[in-house]
Design a protein around this motif. Structure first.
Motif, PDB file in Angstrom:
ATOM      1  N   SER A  57      -3.448   0.618  -3.718  1.00  0.00           N
ATOM      2  CA  SER A  57      -3.064  -0.729  -3.285  1.00  0.00           C
ATOM      3  C   SER A  57      -2.481  -1.469  -4.484  1.00  0.00           C
ATOM      4  CB  SER A  57      -4.281  -1.485  -2.736  1.00  0.00           C
ATOM      5  OG  SER A  57      -4.713  -0.926  -1.512  1.00  0.00           O
ATOM      6  N   SER A  74       1.506   3.905   3.150  1.00  0.00           N
ATOM      7  CA  SER A  74       0.646   3.672   4.316  1.00  0.00           C
ATOM      8  C   SER A  74       0.950   2.307   4.913  1.00  0.00           C
ATOM      9  CB  SER A  74      -0.830   3.759   3.932  1.00  0.00           C
ATOM     10  OG  SER A  74      -1.654   3.389   5.029  1.00  0.00           O
ATOM     11  N   GLU A  75       1.000   2.289   6.248  1.00  0.00           N
ATOM     12  CA  GLU A  75       1.189   1.026   6.956  1.00  0.00           C
ATOM     13  C   GLU A  75      -0.120   0.485   7.517  1.00  0.00           C
ATOM     14  OE1 GLU A  75       4.055  -0.665   7.106  1.00  0.00           O
ATOM     15  OE2 GLU A  75       4.976   0.888   5.864  1.00  0.00           O
ATOM     16  N   THR A  76      -1.174   1.267   7.412  1.00  0.00           N
ATOM     17  CA  THR A  76      -2.441   0.847   8.028  1.00  0.00           C
ATOM     18  C   THR A  76      -3.530   0.513   7.018  1.00  0.00           C
ATOM     19  OG1 THR A  76      -3.125   3.160   8.208  1.00  0.00           O
ATOM     20  CG2 THR A  76      -1.998   2.178  10.112  1.00  0.00           C
ATOM     21  N   VAL A  77      -3.447   1.118   5.835  1.00  0.00           N
ATOM     22  CA  VAL A  77      -4.457   0.808   4.814  1.00  0.00           C
ATOM     23  C   VAL A  77      -4.276  -0.649   4.359  1.00  0.00           C
ATOM     24  CG1 VAL A  77      -5.203   1.301   2.456  1.00  0.00           C
ATOM     25  CG2 VAL A  77      -4.707   3.177   4.036  1.00  0.00           C
ATOM     26  N   GLN A  78      -5.404  -1.345   4.175  1.00  0.00           N
ATOM     27  CA  GLN A  78      -5.393  -2.757   3.776  1.00  0.00           C
ATOM     28  C   GLN A  78      -5.667  -2.908   2.277  1.00  0.00           C
ATOM     29  OE1 GLN A  78      -5.150  -5.833   5.767  1.00  0.00           O
ATOM     30  NE2 GLN A  78      -4.109  -4.360   7.098  1.00  0.00           N
ATOM     31  N   THR A 135       0.871  -1.183   0.000  1.00  0.00           N
ATOM     32  CA  THR A 135       0.000   0.000   0.000  1.00  0.00           C
ATOM     33  C   THR A 135       0.905   1.228   0.000  1.00  0.00           C
ATOM     34  OG1 THR A 135      -0.169  -0.247   2.406  1.00  0.00           O
ATOM     35  CG2 THR A 135      -1.991  -1.067   1.076  1.00  0.00           C
ATOM     36  N   SER A 143      -0.604  -5.030   3.902  1.00  0.00           N
ATOM     37  CA  SER A 143      -0.430  -3.585   3.987  1.00  0.00           C
ATOM     38  C   SER A 143       1.044  -3.260   4.123  1.00  0.00           C
ATOM     39  CB  SER A 143      -1.213  -3.008   5.162  1.00  0.00           C
ATOM     40  OG  SER A 143      -0.719  -3.534   6.394  1.00  0.00           O
ATOM     41  N   GLY A 144       1.386  -1.985   3.920  1.00  0.00           N
ATOM     42  CA  GLY A 144       2.754  -1.547   4.079  1.00  0.00           C
ATOM     43  C   GLY A 144       3.375  -1.163   2.761  1.00  0.00           C
ATOM     44  N   SER A 152      -8.676  -0.353   1.178  1.00  0.00           N
ATOM     45  CA  SER A 152      -9.544   0.103   2.275  1.00  0.00           C
ATOM     46  C   SER A 152      -9.613   1.628   2.346  1.00  0.00           C
ATOM     47  CB  SER A 152      -9.041  -0.445   3.623  1.00  0.00           C
ATOM     48  OG  SER A 152      -7.749   0.061   3.930  1.00  0.00           O
ATOM     49  N   SER A 153      -8.833   2.331   1.495  1.00  0.00           N
ATOM     50  CA  SER A 153      -8.869   3.789   1.453  1.00  0.00           C
ATOM     51  C   SER A 153      -8.824   4.255   0.009  1.00  0.00           C
ATOM     52  CB  SER A 153      -7.691   4.390   2.231  1.00  0.00           C
ATOM     53  OG  SER A 153      -7.620   5.786   2.041  1.00  0.00           O
TER      54      SER A 153
END
Length: 397
Positions: free
Chosen positions: A384, A317-321, A314, A347-348, A378-379
């Motif tokens: 992604s 971002s480390e939190t977006v899936q 991602t 993610s990551g 997810s965002s």
């Protein structure tokens, strides 16, 4: 009188009576007609058929025809003519044309003056000369005659100029005929239908039975596997055949040959792509493979294992899936929609290989399904990425 009987008429038995009654017990082609052909057999049982074999003499234009017996069918009312050649018969072919080659036809022919007005009443082995041409073709077989061989006569050949190249020039056309109920030995290019359901023939070392519409390899009752190249259409549901080109065992389902053991089926792409869609989509951006999919045939159990995976990241971002999930369809009907619970997720900013395996059951055996890799983020503000994508389906038994 149309009803013929042997040795019953007070006026004596006619030639038509003899042909119709005594030969009516050969391989049938109608209620009163028989299949034209050579009677099979050879000394010591070495060959399928040896009668009326044409053998050439090297370096010459001459050949000989071996002894044999045959039957030549005319119309139903006229009957079938039995013929026997009791000693070797010489044949001499005309010299080749100066410019073009030709194809001659050797025939066994019946002349019957009562019907053809030829002034002859006899059987004869003849050469029907072909027409020289750049691409020569054999001449037509005369009426009430049996084609025995074609012989290619090259341009310019003669007894003093090499003669006919007999080994390559001859092509055997001799059909065979046997008594009714007998197994007919025949060539692999024989396309004639059977005389009745239950008629058997031996062709290419395979025993076949006429089903009323097709020749079916036998035995079917014990589930014999049909050799490669013998059968195009199956004779019954559940019949198996070997396929040399595919190297697999196939089963006839009533309308098509399908792999007896389907799968596994695999699809992959090494081209990375991304999406920022928050709903599942098959389309990825910046990739030559916009949608990864495969088709599979449901096995008899109705169950398969679906595996999929990719290198997932991602951007920033480390939190977006990032989710990758299979969607299964049957035609236009969605059987299994893409879902986060059935997804390979990651993610990551650094790509990591993710995969998952899922079991899908209650499929309709024999139906063809499609699995498509679906993706989402997810965002909507984060791309992604999916790289080294793959799908695989394994049947369950």
């Amino acid at each position: 009188m149309p009803i013929r009987s042997g040795w019953l008429s007070p006026d004596g038995q006619t030639r038509e009576d003899t042909r119709l009654v005594s030969l009516g017990a050969l391989t049938p082609t109608s209620p009163v007609a028989a299949r034209s052909g050579i009677l099979p057999g050879s000394t010591g049982g070495l060959y399928r058929v040896s009668g009326f074999t044409v053998t050439g003499t090297t370096g010459t234009m001459t050949a000989s025809v071996s002894p044999g017996r045959a039957v030549i069918q005319s119309t139903d009312a006229r009957g079938a003519y039995p013929v026997a050649l009791t000693e070797y018969l010489p044949l001499t072919f005309a010299d080749g044309d100066a410019q073009y080659g030709r194809i001659d036809l050797v025939v066994l022919r019946v002349y019957d003056n009562v019907y053809d007005g030829s002034g002859r009443t006899e059987a004869a082995v003849e050469i029907v000369r072909g027409t020289p041409a750049a691409s020569p073709v054999p001449p037509a077989t005369p009426d009430v005659a049996l084609a025995l061989y074609t012989v290619a006569v090259d341009a310019g050949v003669s007894a003093g100029k090499g003669g006919i190249a007999w080994d390559s020039a001859r092509a055997d056309l001799r059909p065979t005929t046997v008594a009714v109920g007998g197994i007919l030995p025949t060539r692999t290019d024989d396309t004639a239908p059977g005389g009745h359901p239950g008629h058997y023939r031996d062709i290419g070392e395979t025993l076949q039975r006429w089903s009323s519409t097709a020749w079916v390899p036998y035995p079917k009752g014990v589930g014999g596997i049909v050799p490669a190249g013998v059968l195009t259409t199956g004779g019954y549901v559940g019949q198996y055949r070997d396929t040399t080109t595919l190297g697999q065992l196939q089963r006839w389902n009533g309308s098509a040959w399908l792999p007896a053991v389907p799968g596994p089926v695999f699809a992959s792409s090494l081209d990375a792509g991304y999406t920022a869609s928050t709903t599942y989509t098959a389309t990825l951006v910046d990739t030559a493979v916009s949608a990864l999919a495969l088709t599979f045939t449901a096995p008899p159990s109705g169950g398969v294992v679906i595996s999929l995976g990719a290198r997932i990241s991602t951007s920033g971002s480390e939190t977006v899936q990032a989710h990758m999930s299979p969607q299964v369809t049957l035609g236009s009907t969605v059987v299994w929609a893409a879902d986060d619970e059935r997804a390979a997720s990651g993610s990551g900013a650094v790509s990591k290989s993710q995969s998952t395996q899922l079991r899908l059951t209650s499929l309709t055996a024999g139906s063809v399904y499609t699995v498509t890799a679906m993706h989402r983020s997810s965002s909507a503000s984060v791309n992604s990425w999916f790289d080294t994508l793959w799908l695989r389906v394994d049947p369950l038994f």
